[in-house]
Motif scaffolding. Structure first.
Motif, PDB file in Angstrom:
ATOM      1  N   THR A   1      30.654 -53.040-114.323  1.00  0.00           N
ATOM      2  CA  THR A   1      31.031 -51.676-114.707  1.00  0.00           C
ATOM      3  C   THR A   1      32.266 -51.220-113.937  1.00  0.00           C
ATOM      4  N   ALA A   2      32.276 -51.466-112.627  1.00  0.00           N
ATOM      5  CA  ALA A   2      33.451 -51.106-111.815  1.00  0.00           C
ATOM      6  C   ALA A   2      34.682 -51.867-112.288  1.00  0.00           C
ATOM      7  N   LEU A   3      34.509 -53.150-112.579  1.00  0.00           N
ATOM      8  CA  LEU A   3      35.639 -53.963-113.037  1.00  0.00           C
ATOM      9  C   LEU A   3      36.132 -53.519-114.408  1.00  0.00           C
ATOM     10  N   LEU A   4      35.236 -53.090-115.270  1.00  0.00           N
ATOM     11  CA  LEU A   4      35.653 -52.584-116.588  1.00  0.00           C
ATOM     12  C   LEU A   4      36.570 -51.375-116.444  1.00  0.00           C
ATOM     13  N   GLY A   5      36.200 -50.453-115.579  1.00  0.00           N
ATOM     14  CA  GLY A   5      37.042 -49.279-115.367  1.00  0.00           C
ATOM     15  C   GLY A   5      38.399 -49.646-114.805  1.00  0.00           C
ATOM     16  N   SER A   6      38.382 -50.511-113.822  1.00  0.00           N
ATOM     17  CA  SER A   6      39.617 -50.932-113.168  1.00  0.00           C
ATOM     18  C   SER A   6      40.500 -51.739-114.116  1.00  0.00           C
ATOM     19  N   LEU A   7      39.906 -52.664-114.825  1.00  0.00           N
ATOM     20  CA  LEU A   7      40.681 -53.543-115.707  1.00  0.00           C
ATOM     21  C   LEU A   7      41.218 -52.808-116.926  1.00  0.00           C
ATOM     22  N   THR A   8      40.485 -51.847-117.430  1.00  0.00           N
ATOM     23  CA  THR A   8      40.975 -51.082-118.582  1.00  0.00           C
ATOM     24  C   THR A   8      42.261 -50.352-118.210  1.00  0.00           C
ATOM     25  N   ALA A   9      42.254 -49.701-117.066  1.00  0.00           N
ATOM     26  CA  ALA A   9      43.461 -49.006-116.605  1.00  0.00           C
ATOM     27  C   ALA A   9      44.597 -49.998-116.372  1.00  0.00           C
ATOM     28  N   THR A  10      44.284 -51.110-115.729  1.00  0.00           N
ATOM     29  CA  THR A  10      45.299 -52.132-115.453  1.00  0.00           C
ATOM     30  C   THR A  10      45.909 -52.670-116.737  1.00  0.00           C
ATOM     31  N   THR A  11      45.101 -52.871-117.737  1.00  0.00           N
ATOM     32  CA  THR A  11      45.573 -53.436-119.004  1.00  0.00           C
ATOM     33  C   THR A  11      46.532 -52.495-119.704  1.00  0.00           C
TER      34      THR A  11
ATOM     35  N   LEU B   1      38.821 -60.900-120.672  1.00  0.00           N
ATOM     36  CA  LEU B   1      38.047 -60.623-119.454  1.00  0.00           C
ATOM     37  C   LEU B   1      37.099 -59.449-119.672  1.00  0.00           C
ATOM     38  N   ILE B   2      37.568 -58.435-120.380  1.00  0.00           N
ATOM     39  CA  ILE B   2      36.708 -57.297-120.705  1.00  0.00           C
ATOM     40  C   ILE B   2      35.511 -57.781-121.522  1.00  0.00           C
ATOM     41  N   GLY B   3      35.747 -58.709-122.441  1.00  0.00           N
ATOM     42  CA  GLY B   3      34.650 -59.301-123.212  1.00  0.00           C
ATOM     43  C   GLY B   3      33.644 -59.996-122.314  1.00  0.00           C
ATOM     44  N   GLY B   4      34.119 -60.742-121.334  1.00  0.00           N
ATOM     45  CA  GLY B   4      33.221 -61.403-120.389  1.00  0.00           C
ATOM     46  C   GLY B   4      32.401 -60.405-119.589  1.00  0.00           C
ATOM     47  N   LEU B   5      33.055 -59.323-119.176  1.00  0.00           N
ATOM     48  CA  LEU B   5      32.338 -58.288-118.420  1.00  0.00           C
ATOM     49  C   LEU B   5      31.284 -57.604-119.297  1.00  0.00           C
ATOM     50  N   LEU B   6      31.597 -57.407-120.560  1.00  0.00           N
ATOM     51  CA  LEU B   6      30.608 -56.827-121.477  1.00  0.00           C
ATOM     52  C   LEU B   6      29.412 -57.751-121.649  1.00  0.00           C
ATOM     53  N   LEU B   7      29.649 -59.066-121.635  1.00  0.00           N
ATOM     54  CA  LEU B   7      28.527 -60.015-121.698  1.00  0.00           C
ATOM     55  C   LEU B   7      27.653 -59.920-120.457  1.00  0.00           C
TER      56      LEU B   7
END
Length: 129
Positions: free
Chosen positions: A78-88, A116-122
């Motif tokens: 969840t933390a990585l999703l927030g961070s990666l979405t902004a980064t993307t 990567l977002i797909g992997g995090l969702l998995l």
């Protein structure tokens, strides 16, 4: 049946370790040397761009490490999703690139991040975490 559980656990552990690795390396690099990333963050209108960039690196490193170690994987994802979405969105706006080579490179990076977002969702969809 027990063998299948062992195999599932092994693949899940390996998957989390591999998925976490890109965040550990990338986040540590961002934290240690924010460099040109700060200018992109400023251009996106983010206040306190240098601090935001460093914080993003810290979040990626910490959450990537806990994901890789299998510690609170859903919270880490969840933390990585927030961070990666902004980064993307901030870091790879391929739609703004006029040079075809730069546009193609940014589009590849954008799509890599979507993967990567797909992997995090998995990870979030996983059971028994």
């Amino acid at each position: 049946m027990a063998y299948e559980n062992c195999e599932d656990t092994m693949f899940k552990t390996l998957g989390q370790l591999l998925l976490g690795s890109i965040f550990i390396v990338g986040g540590a690099g961002t934290f240690a040397e924010p460099g040109g990333r700060v200018k992109m963050v400023e251009a996106a209108g983010v206040p306190q761009a240098r601090q935001a960039t460093i914080l993003n690196g810290v979040v990626m490193t910490a959450a990537g490490s806990t994901l890789a170690a299998g510690i609170l994987p859903k919270l880490s994802a969840t933390a990585l999703l927030g961070s990666l979405t902004a980064t993307t969105v901030v870091g790879h706006p391929f739609w703004k690139e006029e040079n075809p080579a730069s546009r193609a490179n940014q589009q590849i990076q954008f799509l890599k991040n979507l993967s990567l977002i797909g992997g995090l969702l998995l990870v979030l969809a996983g059971k028994n975490d």
